[in-house]
Enzyme design. Structure first.
Site, PDB file in Angstrom:
ATOM      1  CB  VAL A 187       2.300   9.860   4.322  1.00 19.72           C
ATOM      2  CG1 VAL A 187       2.937   8.646   4.485  1.00 19.72           C
ATOM      3  CG2 VAL A 187       0.909   9.750   5.062  1.00 19.72           C
ATOM      4  CE  LYS A 188      -2.696  11.741   5.914  1.00 21.17           C
ATOM      5  NZ  LYS A 188      -3.218  12.106   7.414  1.00 21.17           N
TER       6      LYS A 188
END
Ligand SMILES: *Cc1c(COP(=O)(O)O)cnc(C)c1O
Length: 390
Positions: A187-188
Site C-alpha cells: 500500500v505504500k
C-alpha cells in the site's frame, strides 16, 4: 469496492522479477546493492541498507542508535504500531508526543515543552522517531535543533514518504535525521512485496546496520578479535538477526523506482482534486506544512462531527456500504491494550484522540481513475449534505 490504496505492477516489474528468478542470485546478490545505491542516490543519502520490512529497519536503526534498557524512545501516537514497538524490541521504554492539530504530525512545540520537563526530571529520550504522517515530513528543522540541544538521535519514519521532499531536498538526505526509514509494503508509495530501507550519511551507522541485518556477523578482519582462520572465516561480534531482503524483492524495488515520479505525480494530482472538490463540505482537509512536499501516501479528511447529525462511525460505515474502501489511520498507539498496560490511557494525548474521533482516509493510489475519484466524492457529498446540521 474502491480500495483506499493498492500497488501498481506493470510488465516491466514482472520482467525484472523473472530476470532475477532465472539468475544465479535469489538473495545476497547484486540487485540488493543496486537497489540500495539507487535509493541512496535518489534521496541524496550516503548509504542505504535494505531489509525485509520497515519494522525490521526501525528495529536495527534503534539498535544502531544505541537504544537499550533504561532508555526512552519518543514518537507520535498517530502512527502505525511499528514506530513505537521498535523501542520495546530494544528493551527501551516508549513515550509519545501529541500531534499538531493541523498537520496531524508530531508537534515540535509539544516536543520542546516535553523535553524541557524531561530534562529537569532526568529522563530525556535517546531516540525520537519523527513519523512523516501521510507522506509529509514533520517540522524537521525544529526537531533537528532540539536534537542538537538535548542530544537525542533523530530517526525519521518515512514509511509514507518515499519521494517526498522537505526544505528543497529529498526526504532521506540526512540533513535533519540521523537515519531515515522507508517501507515498501504494497500500500505504500513503491513496493517490493515486503521490504524496508534505512538511509544514513554516517558510515559507522551503515556498517552497524549491515551487521545487525545479518546475524551480527562480520567478514572484515579489522573488526575481529583474532587473526582470520582462512578465507571461510567470519565472526559474530554482536547479536544480530536475519532481516535480509531478497534479490527478487530488490529487483522489483528497482523497477518500481523507475516509475516513482509517475506515481508521485498522479498522487499529487488526485490529492489536488480532492482539495478542490471537497472544499465546501463539513470536512477539515489536509494542511500543507510550509517546506514540505508530501508524497501523498494517504488522503485523510476530518469529519466535522459537530456540524452533522450522524457520527464519525456512521459516515465510515455508510461509505463502506456504498463501495468506498475508506480506512482510519491511526488508532492512537497509546490506547492499545499493550501500551495501556504500560500506564497510558485516554486523555494522555488529546489532539491525537480528537483526531481519531474524526479521521477518515479516502481512497488514493496511482491507478485510481478520475471516474473512481468522482464516485468517492459523489458518495461523500450525498452523505454529508443529507446529514448537515448547520
Ligand atoms: C507501514 C508502516 C510501518 C511498517 O512497515 P512494514 O514495512 O510493513 O514493516 C512503519 N511505520 C509506518 C508509519 C508505517 O506506515
Amino acid at each position: 469496492m474502491i480500495p483506499y490504496g493498492r500497488q501498481s505492477i506493470d510488465q516491466a516489474d514482472i520482467d525484472a522479477v523473472v530476470e532475477v528468478l532465472r539468475s544465479d542470485w535469489l538473495t545476497q546478490g547484486p540487485s540488493i546493492e543496486r537497489f540500495e545505491a539507487t535509493m541512496a542516490a535518489r534521496c541524496e543519502a550516503g548509504f542505504g541498507v535494505a531489509v525485509c520490512n520497515a519494522t525490521a529497519a526501525l528495529h536495527i536503526a534503534c539498535l544502531a542508535a544505541g537504544l537499550g534498557e533504561g532508555d526512552w524512545l519518543w514518537t507520535s501516537p498517530n502512527t502505525f504500531l511499528a514506530s513505537a514497538n521498535c523501542g520495546r524490541y530494544c528493551g527501551a521504554r516508549v513515550d509519545f508526543v501529541d500531534i499538531d492539530p493541523l498537520t496531524w504530525n508530531l508537534d515540535a512545540h509539544a516536543l520542546a515543552a516535553k523535553l524541557d520537563t524531561a530534562e529537569r526530571e532526568g529522563r530525556l529520550p535517546k531516540v525520537v522517531i519523527a513519523v512523516a504522517f501521510s507522506g509529509q515530513s514533520c517540522d524537521m528543522r525544529a526537531i533537528r535543533q532540539l536534537a542538537q540541544r538535548y542530544g537525542f538521535v533523530v530517526i525519521e519514519d518515512a514509511s509514507h514518504a518515499v519521494g517526498a521532499r522537505y526544505a528543497g531536498r529529498p526526504v532521506g538526505c540526512g540533513e535533519y535525521a540521523d537515519m531515515t526509514v522507508f517501507s515498501f509494503h504494497p500500500v505504500k508509495i513503491i513496493t517490493t512485496g515486503e521490504g524496508g530501507l534505512v538511509l544514513t550519511n554516517r558510515p559507522e551507522l551503515a556498517e552497524r546496520l549491515r551487521r545487525l541485518r545479518s546475524h551480527g556477523m562480520t567478514r572484515d578482519p579489522a573488526h575481529m578479535d583474532e587473526p582470520s582462520h582462512g578465507p571461510w572465516y567470519y565472526q559474530q561480534v554482536e547479536l544480530g538477526f536475519n532481516y535480509r531482503i531478497t534479490d527478487i524483492q530488490a529487483a522489483l524495488g528497482l523497477s518500481q523506482l523507475n516509475r516513482l515520479d509517475g506515481f508521485l505525480a498522479r498522487r499529487r494530482e488526485l490529492a489536488a482534486r480532492y482539495q478542490t472538490l471537497l472544499a465546501d463540505l463539513p470536512l477539515s482537509l489536509p494542511t500543507a506544512q510550509t517546506q514540505a512536499e508530501s508524497a501523498w501516501h494517504l488522503y485523510v479528511v476530518r469529519v466535522q462531527v459537530q456540524r452533522l447529525s450522524i457520527s464519525h462511525r456512521e459516515v465510515f460505515e455508510r461509505l463502506r456500504a456504498a463501495g468506498i474502501g475508506v480506512n482510519v489511520h491511526y488508532i492512537p498507539v497509546h490506547l492499545q491494550p499493550y501500551y495501556r498496560d504500560q500506564g497510558f490511557g485516554p486523555g494522555d494525548f488529546p489532539q491525537a484522540e480528537a483526531y481519531y474521533g474524526e479521521a477518515i482516509s479516502l481512497p488514493l493510489y496511482p491507478a485510481m481513475t478520475d471516474e473512481q475519484q468522482d464516485e468517492v466524492i459523489g458518495q461523500l457529498r450525498r452523505l454529508l449534505v443529507d446529514a448537515r446540521d448547520d
